[in-house]
Design an enzyme around this catalytic site. Structure first.
Site, PDB file in Angstrom:
ATOM      1  N   ASP A  72       0.844  -1.186   0.000  1.00  0.00           N
ATOM      2  CA  ASP A  72       0.000   0.000   0.000  1.00  0.00           C
ATOM      3  C   ASP A  72       0.890   1.251   0.000  1.00  0.00           C
ATOM      4  O   ASP A  72       1.823   1.339  -0.786  1.00  0.00           O
ATOM      5  CB  ASP A  72      -0.959  -0.058   1.206  1.00  0.00           C
ATOM      6  N   TRP A  73       0.617   2.238   0.864  1.00  0.00           N
ATOM      7  CA  TRP A  73       1.435   3.449   0.923  1.00  0.00           C
ATOM      8  C   TRP A  73       2.881   3.161   1.313  1.00  0.00           C
ATOM      9  O   TRP A  73       3.770   3.992   1.103  1.00  0.00           O
ATOM     10  CB  TRP A  73       0.817   4.465   1.893  1.00  0.00           C
ATOM     11  N   TRP A  78     -13.054   4.158  -3.012  1.00  0.00           N
ATOM     12  CA  TRP A  78     -12.366   4.253  -1.728  1.00  0.00           C
ATOM     13  C   TRP A  78     -12.093   5.708  -1.369  1.00  0.00           C
ATOM     14  O   TRP A  78     -12.304   6.139  -0.230  1.00  0.00           O
ATOM     15  CB  TRP A  78     -11.070   3.456  -1.787  1.00  0.00           C
ATOM     16  N   ASP A 108      -7.216  -8.548  -4.370  1.00  0.00           N
ATOM     17  CA  ASP A 108      -7.114  -7.120  -4.103  1.00  0.00           C
ATOM     18  C   ASP A 108      -7.513  -6.346  -5.354  1.00  0.00           C
ATOM     19  O   ASP A 108      -6.733  -6.247  -6.299  1.00  0.00           O
ATOM     20  CB  ASP A 108      -5.701  -6.731  -3.674  1.00  0.00           C
ATOM     21  N   HIS A 118      -6.409  -7.122   0.324  1.00  0.00           N
ATOM     22  CA  HIS A 118      -5.462  -6.016   0.199  1.00  0.00           C
ATOM     23  C   HIS A 118      -4.424  -6.067   1.315  1.00  0.00           C
ATOM     24  O   HIS A 118      -3.234  -5.875   1.079  1.00  0.00           O
ATOM     25  CB  HIS A 118      -6.216  -4.688   0.238  1.00  0.00           C
TER      26      HIS A 118
END
Length: 304
Positions: free
Chosen positions: A123-124, A164, A250, A280
């Site tokens: 992710d980030w 999202w 995901d 995810h």
């Protein structure tokens, strides 16, 4: 800069998380400092594995992976991004920018003087971690990318991301553990739900979590778009080992693994994996499996 600090009492007796906290201070870019939390586990002289979390989780996400990786002889460094976990949380959403997060993580690397780093990012953790790789190529030895990407705003992010982003801005209450739960395919126990909520006593602590979706470059003129394009110029020449370990469920990052495999020279010839029964947050669904993938990847390259 006004910042909030989650009381230590919120982190006592968390399920499966008996790790000693470590702290350092980073510049808040307004004349003050912010406290940043990280875990430092495993042999001090072991090869360094940097575990970078994303939104809206914290290093708790890696709790099931840490024992497996450290038992294999590796030293784990797992920071909490500013605004998350036990790190300080700026109270104004405008205080969160992509550039500032990069500055905070750069300071983290510099202060600990981390070198020969093996990055694991999701992710980030990838949006920041892959930029760190590109801007500090001599500090990094390899990369494991899991359910992440480095967007430049030149492609439509897709309907799942747009949904999202809208939710993150419109929901009256930002349910941190609810987001984690929605991004997993296995049930979460109440103890685990409580642990993901622990850093955020109320909505005032969640400004970073709410702002992160707005910081993803979604248009070509986004402030982070050009720095990310420059990062890709480095990654397109990256020949050190690069492994993708995405999950099979995901919708947000699906297909990004194939892009990495084609675009990054170091990804060619690697034993890329698709981890089954993982959403995810695959560290939550299949943490042990991902940890074994990481260890196998590092052992194969003779990480040191």
């Amino acid at each position: 800069m006004k910042a909030l600090r989650t009381p230590d009492s919120r982190f006592q007796n968390l399920a499966g998380f008996d790790y000693q906290p470590h702290y350092l201070n980073v510049d808040d870019f307004e004349g003050g400092e912010l406290r940043m939390h990280y875990l430092d586990e495993g042999p001090r002289d072991g090869p360094i594995v940097l575990l970078m979390h994303g939104e809206p989780s914290w290093c708790y996400l890696y709790r099931r992976m840490i024992p497996i990786i450290t038992a294999a002889g590796y030293r784990i460094i797992a920071p909490d991004l500013i605004g998350f976990g036990r790190s300080d949380k700026p109270a104004d959403r405008k205080d969160y920018t992509y550039a500032r997060h990069m500055g905070w993580m750069q300071s983290f690397l510099d202060q600990l003087d981390l070198r020969a780093i093996h990055l694991v990012c999701q992710d980030w953790g990838g949006l920041l971690g892959l930029r760190l790789v590109a801007e500090n190529p001599d500090r990094f030895a390899s990369v494991v990318a899991a359910n992440t990407f480095l967007p430049t705003g030149d492609r439509d992010p897709g309907p799942a991301f747009e949904k999202w982003r809208r939710f993150s801005q419109e929901t009256p209450e930002f349910h941190i553990a609810g987001v984690i739960k929605g991004g997993t395919v296995t049930p979460l126990s109440q103890d685990v739900i409580d642990a993901y909520n622990a850093p955020f006593p109320d909505e005032t602590y969640k400004e970073g979590a709410r702002q992160f979706p707005m910081l993803v470059p979604a248009t070509p003129d986004d402030p982070a778009a050009e720095p990310n394009r420059q990062a890709w110029k480095v990654l397109n020449q990256w020949r050190k080992p690069f492994l993708t370990a995405f999950s099979d469920s995901d919708p947000v990052t699906r297909g990004a693994d194939r892009y990495f495999q084609k675009a990054i020279p170091g990804a060619q010839g690697q034993d890329h994996v698709t981890i089954k029964q993982g959403g995810h947050f695959l560290q939550e669904d299949q943490g042990e499996t991902l940890a074994e993938v990481v260890v196998s990847f590092l052992n194969k390259q003779g990480a040191q």
